[in-house]
Scaffold this motif. Structure first.
Motif, PDB file in Angstrom:
ATOM      1  N   PRO A 168      19.312   3.265  36.354  1.00  0.00           N
ATOM      2  CA  PRO A 168      19.096   4.624  36.866  1.00  0.00           C
ATOM      3  C   PRO A 168      18.343   5.434  35.810  1.00  0.00           C
ATOM      4  O   PRO A 168      18.770   5.484  34.658  1.00  0.00           O
ATOM      5  N   TYR A 169      17.225   6.056  36.198  1.00  0.00           N
ATOM      6  CA  TYR A 169      16.449   6.785  35.177  1.00  0.00           C
ATOM      7  C   TYR A 169      15.915   8.143  35.655  1.00  0.00           C
ATOM      8  O   TYR A 169      15.107   8.775  34.983  1.00  0.00           O
ATOM      9  N   ILE A 170      16.383   8.604  36.791  1.00  0.00           N
ATOM     10  CA  ILE A 170      15.941   9.902  37.286  1.00  0.00           C
ATOM     11  C   ILE A 170      16.812  11.000  36.682  1.00  0.00           C
ATOM     12  O   ILE A 170      18.038  10.876  36.643  1.00  0.00           O
ATOM     13  N   GLU A 171      16.169  12.073  36.206  1.00  0.00           N
ATOM     14  CA  GLU A 171      16.927  13.185  35.640  1.00  0.00           C
ATOM     15  C   GLU A 171      17.840  13.795  36.708  1.00  0.00           C
ATOM     16  O   GLU A 171      17.449  13.952  37.854  1.00  0.00           O
ATOM     17  N   LYS A 172      19.040  14.134  36.304  1.00  0.00           N
ATOM     18  CA  LYS A 172      20.045  14.629  37.244  1.00  0.00           C
ATOM     19  C   LYS A 172      19.518  15.802  38.083  1.00  0.00           C
ATOM     20  O   LYS A 172      19.726  15.855  39.299  1.00  0.00           O
ATOM     21  N   ASP A 173      18.823  16.736  37.459  1.00  0.00           N
ATOM     22  CA  ASP A 173      18.355  17.926  38.168  1.00  0.00           C
ATOM     23  C   ASP A 173      17.213  17.633  39.132  1.00  0.00           C
ATOM     24  O   ASP A 173      16.897  18.462  39.993  1.00  0.00           O
ATOM     25  N   VAL A 174      16.590  16.475  38.979  1.00  0.00           N
ATOM     26  CA  VAL A 174      15.445  16.131  39.816  1.00  0.00           C
ATOM     27  C   VAL A 174      15.875  15.489  41.134  1.00  0.00           C
ATOM     28  O   VAL A 174      15.141  15.520  42.128  1.00  0.00           O
ATOM     29  N   ILE A 175      17.062  14.911  41.165  1.00  0.00           N
ATOM     30  CA  ILE A 175      17.492  14.116  42.320  1.00  0.00           C
ATOM     31  C   ILE A 175      17.418  14.901  43.624  1.00  0.00           C
ATOM     32  O   ILE A 175      16.961  14.391  44.652  1.00  0.00           O
TER      33      ILE A 175
END
Length: 277
Positions: free
Chosen positions: A185-192
């Motif tokens: 998992p490599y997506i920034e939390k705020d971007v999801i």
């Protein structure tokens, strides 16, 4: 209702719901319900559909209108020329991830490596593909029992012997490997929440969320990797488009050398490779 009429009706509904590929999706939906290939759909447009087939078409069409990915609707995804079962427990394998697999296969063959560990295997697409196209031993781990069940089935369906087992990264790993690879998992939390509905509403959050800066899992893997990688071994990561320099730095600080960043077909950073000399 015949096949041609069903395709036209589904296409119209999907176009009105702003799906990306309404005609292709309509053909796949009708074909799946009727047990026909896309070629057969075009060849036999006048074939009459029965009530059960029409009901199934309507159900799948309703799911697609809600932007559920076609791979989840059909339950299968093609990757590296192989078919993989996918479901709500697994990330949908992407074409960009084939770059990671292709590099891993090249490195295995060039260095005659004998062992590979795939961390966070999901559907098993990476591990199964490497096992299919090389003679190396492949282990694969995931924390999700649902994902592991799916991966084991995919390994069996593709005729390979991958050792799948449950582990939180290295927690249950007791060996050293020539290659350790991961598409974590490599997506920034705020971007999801900004992702398209087909991703954020259907794909497992645990396979997307990489923490505040997207690097949580890279740090965890790299911090512990020395105990699990052989001398002259190789690590291969899939990364986000803006993470090449950051992940390279993490590897460099851990003593990895010959670090390189591979780009995808769009020219964006996609894979980082490093060697433990």
């Amino acid at each position: 209702m015949n096949v041609k009429e069903a395709v036209q009706e589904v296409r119209k509904k999907l176009a009105e719901s702003n799906t990306d590929t309404p005609l292709l999706d309509a053909q796949l939906i009708v074909g799946n319900a009727a047990g026909m290939t896309r070629v057969q759909i075009l060849t036999y447009p006048d074939k009459e559909l029965n009530e059960n087939e029409i009901c199934k078409i309507n159900e799948m069409c309703s799911e697609r209108i809600k932007h559920k990915p076609m791979q989840y609707i059909l339950g299968v995804c093609e990757f590296m020329g192989l078919d993989f079962k996918v479901n709500s427990h697994t990330l949908i394998p992407r074409g960009d991830t084939e770059i990671l697999v292709e590099r891993a296969i090249e490195i295995v063959k060039k260095n005659t490596y004998n062992s590979v560990l795939d961390i966070g295997t999901g559907s098993g697409a990476i591990a199964v593909s490497i096992a299919k196209y090389t003679n190396t031993h492949v282990d694969a781990v995931d924390i999700s029992e649902g994902a592991l069940k799916t991966a084991i089935e995919n390994g069996s369906n593709n005729g390979v012997n991958v050792n799948f087992f449950k582990s939180d990264l290295f927690s249950e790993v007791n060996e050293k490997y020539d290659i350790i690879l991961s598409n974590p998992p490599y997506i920034e939390k705020d971007v999801i929440e900004t992702l398209e509905p087909g991703v954020k509403d259907y794909e497992p959050l645990s396979a997307l969320d990489g923490g505040n800066d997207g690097l949580d899992f890279y740090r965890r893997i790299i911090n512990d990797i020395d105990s699990y990688i052989n001398k002259n071994g190789c690590v291969i990561f899939e990364i986000g488009y803006n993470q090449g320099d950051k992940v390279s730095k993490l590897l460099s600080e851990k003593g990895f050398e010959n670090i390189s960043v591979e780009k995808d077909l769009s020219g964006l950073d996609r894979v980082v490779i490093g060697y433990k000399i």
